[in-house]
Motif scaffolding. Sequence first.
Motif, PDB file in Angstrom:
ATOM      1  N   GLY A  29      -4.985  10.342  25.074  1.00  0.00           N
ATOM      2  CA  GLY A  29      -4.066  10.188  23.943  1.00  0.00           C
ATOM      3  C   GLY A  29      -2.621  10.072  24.331  1.00  0.00           C
ATOM      4  N   ARG A  30      -2.288  10.471  25.556  1.00  0.00           N
ATOM      5  CA  ARG A  30      -0.886  10.468  25.936  1.00  0.00           C
ATOM      6  C   ARG A  30      -0.378   9.057  26.137  1.00  0.00           C
ATOM      7  N   ARG A  31       0.805   8.806  25.601  1.00  0.00           N
ATOM      8  CA  ARG A  31       1.416   7.491  25.808  1.00  0.00           C
ATOM      9  C   ARG A  31       1.768   7.357  27.276  1.00  0.00           C
ATOM     10  N   HIS A 190      12.299  18.311   8.674  1.00  0.00           N
ATOM     11  CA  HIS A 190      13.054  18.937   9.757  1.00  0.00           C
ATOM     12  C   HIS A 190      13.931  20.072   9.231  1.00  0.00           C
ATOM     13  N   TRP A 207      21.871  23.231  15.572  1.00  0.00           N
ATOM     14  CA  TRP A 207      20.598  23.025  16.264  1.00  0.00           C
ATOM     15  C   TRP A 207      19.662  22.061  15.574  1.00  0.00           C
ATOM     16  N   VAL A 208      19.891  21.806  14.283  1.00  0.00           N
ATOM     17  CA  VAL A 208      18.971  20.919  13.574  1.00  0.00           C
ATOM     18  C   VAL A 208      19.694  19.699  13.000  1.00  0.00           C
ATOM     19  N   PRO A 211      21.980  17.331  15.668  1.00  0.00           N
ATOM     20  CA  PRO A 211      21.138  16.537  16.578  1.00  0.00           C
ATOM     21  C   PRO A 211      20.312  15.499  15.829  1.00  0.00           C
ATOM     22  N   ALA A 212      19.812  15.862  14.644  1.00  0.00           N
ATOM     23  CA  ALA A 212      19.006  14.909  13.880  1.00  0.00           C
ATOM     24  C   ALA A 212      19.856  13.714  13.456  1.00  0.00           C
ATOM     25  N   ARG A 292      16.117   6.198  23.499  1.00  0.00           N
ATOM     26  CA  ARG A 292      14.940   6.211  24.359  1.00  0.00           C
ATOM     27  C   ARG A 292      14.293   7.591  24.359  1.00  0.00           C
ATOM     28  N   ARG A 293      15.135   8.628  24.434  1.00  0.00           N
ATOM     29  CA  ARG A 293      14.589   9.986  24.440  1.00  0.00           C
ATOM     30  C   ARG A 293      13.793  10.273  23.185  1.00  0.00           C
ATOM     31  N   ARG A 294      14.181   9.648  22.072  1.00  0.00           N
ATOM     32  CA  ARG A 294      13.476   9.890  20.805  1.00  0.00           C
ATOM     33  C   ARG A 294      12.343   8.914  20.570  1.00  0.00           C
ATOM     34  N   GLY A 295      12.132   8.009  21.522  1.00  0.00           N
ATOM     35  CA  GLY A 295      11.066   7.024  21.345  1.00  0.00           C
ATOM     36  C   GLY A 295      11.398   5.993  20.293  1.00  0.00           C
TER      37      GLY A 295
ATOM     38  N   TRP B  97      14.511  15.000  19.373  1.00  0.00           N
ATOM     39  CA  TRP B  97      15.609  14.974  20.345  1.00  0.00           C
ATOM     40  C   TRP B  97      15.404  16.022  21.442  1.00  0.00           C
ATOM     41  N   HIS B 140       7.499  11.880  21.611  1.00  0.00           N
ATOM     42  CA  HIS B 140       6.836  10.611  21.275  1.00  0.00           C
ATOM     43  C   HIS B 140       5.807  10.201  22.327  1.00  0.00           C
ATOM     44  N   GLU B 141       5.829  10.864  23.486  1.00  0.00           N
ATOM     45  CA  GLU B 141       4.844  10.542  24.517  1.00  0.00           C
ATOM     46  C   GLU B 141       3.522  11.276  24.309  1.00  0.00           C
TER      47      GLU B 141
END
Lengths: 300, 262
Positions: A29-31, A190, A207-208, A211-212, A292-295, B97, B140-141
């Motif tokens: 299942g892992r991307r 969230h 913290w929420v 960043p969101a 990228r970090r968030r996909g 994030w 997301h991975e």
Amino acid sequence: MPATDPVVAARPDQSPDLRSLEAGLDALGRRSARRRIPVLRRCLRSALPPLVGGLSVLAVWQLAVWAQLKPAYVLPAPTDVARTLADQWQQGHITGAVWTSLRRGVLGFVVSVVVATPLGLAVARLRPLRAALAPVLSGLQGLPSVAWVPAAIIWFGLSDAAIYFVVLLGAVPSITNGLIAGLDQVPPLHRRVGQVLGARGLIAARWVLLPAALPSYLAGLKQGWAFAWRSLMAAELITFSPKLGLGLGQLLDTGRQLSDMSLVVTAILVIFFVGIGVDRLVFAPIERRVLRRRGLLAGA
Amino acid sequence: MTFLDLDAPATPVVAPAAVRLRQVSKRYGGPAAPTVLDDVSLDVAAGEFVCLLGASGCGKSTLLSLVARLEPVTAGSIDVVGGRAALMFQESALFPWLSAGQNVELALRLRGVPRRERRGEADRLLALVRLEGVGRARVHELSGGMRQRVAIARALAQERPVLLMDEPFGALDAITRDVLHEELIRLWQEVGLTVVFVTHNVREAVRLAQRVVLLSSRPGRVAQEYAVSIPHPRRIEAPEVAALAVTITDRLREEISRHAGD
């Protein structure tokens, strides 16, 4: 009767089936990790299309010159502009003007960020403030900041203060609106998770919520820089005074006063490349990294 | 041996209540607004695994929000041992994030765990849900099942005695769900949690719970309680599970049919 003998059943080593089943599912299942494209290929891939575009513009320009559509003092050849650029560079005018403008632009932008960020946070979170200020901020974003130049000159005279005033009014609404939009788009789920985890008030903001909201805030910063830069040019173009340092806008105006079209085009090109350079070298990498970090980056 | 005993008291009387609802009602808006929950009284014993079951509109998710104190009750009272409960949702709701490990660490930070202890504690919790070495992965991975396990680790990081779960496996494929059922039962037994699990899936309820509480819809009321005495390890395909599921489904259908004229 409730379940019996929990301790025995719970020993992980007694359920090897579950463990290996889970490991199998996880592996399936892992991307798969991001494929790394070699740096050289990546540079070539991203640099080639704009290079081709630029060369095409240059070719059309040269063709228009060869066709003698306009006299040379109205439409200088690319080579004339290149010569002017080289002359100005050797005399140190270009580097001086770039540094003067860039220093003003960056300082004005930083002050804008410092003003706009708490403002955006407050407007997004406090209902009365939002009712009062949100329409004003949207309106200000649509108002060309060059419209502030006359007012700035009357209030502050021909000074740096007048220039910074115009830059701030150009950049602050964009940054504020970007942050407000980002905070508005924080998924309710969230927020609820933040509540469940015990985050409230400023803790939740740190913290929420912030960043969101970061991707939208970054987009606002990027637009804020573009607005700061163009406001700065408008301000420099109009506030011409020996007291002030010579920025790119003033260089542009020198070209106009001397009816030196080569110098005008040179100044325009430098303004264009500095603006795009900051966007590409500063904002684009940060934005790419965050997405990228968030996909959220397609194809990465 | 019968697995269904309607006359027996459904709640074990010996253990102290971990969650106690007394005549809880909930309306959104004024007194004229429709009642979502009406006069719900329910005790969940410490260490008990209870499933709340009902059709849509029975207010089961609302009930969890009330217990988690995300919303105020309109009437009645709710007591939760330890003050607050941990809550998990259908979506993992991990923060994109942060990495998987940082999500767990954030829960620890907000609980006040000192910085130097957080990393090790997060690793321990991820190992507990069998996600060793996944701490650095981006959200997301991960697959849906892995995300839900990280969400479980994050909920455990809150160190609340009571774990509320709002259809946490509803969006997963059947095989993954089956594995997570087994995983959840293992954790429940190992950690000694009190679990209140909301679902509309009757078999899932019977597969997991010691007690199934059936709620009626509009307004939500406790319609019936079923003690499930099938010993663990259970399988969702087991005939005992199926038999009890049939009984409960019939009752659920009856409840839903009452709304035919609405």
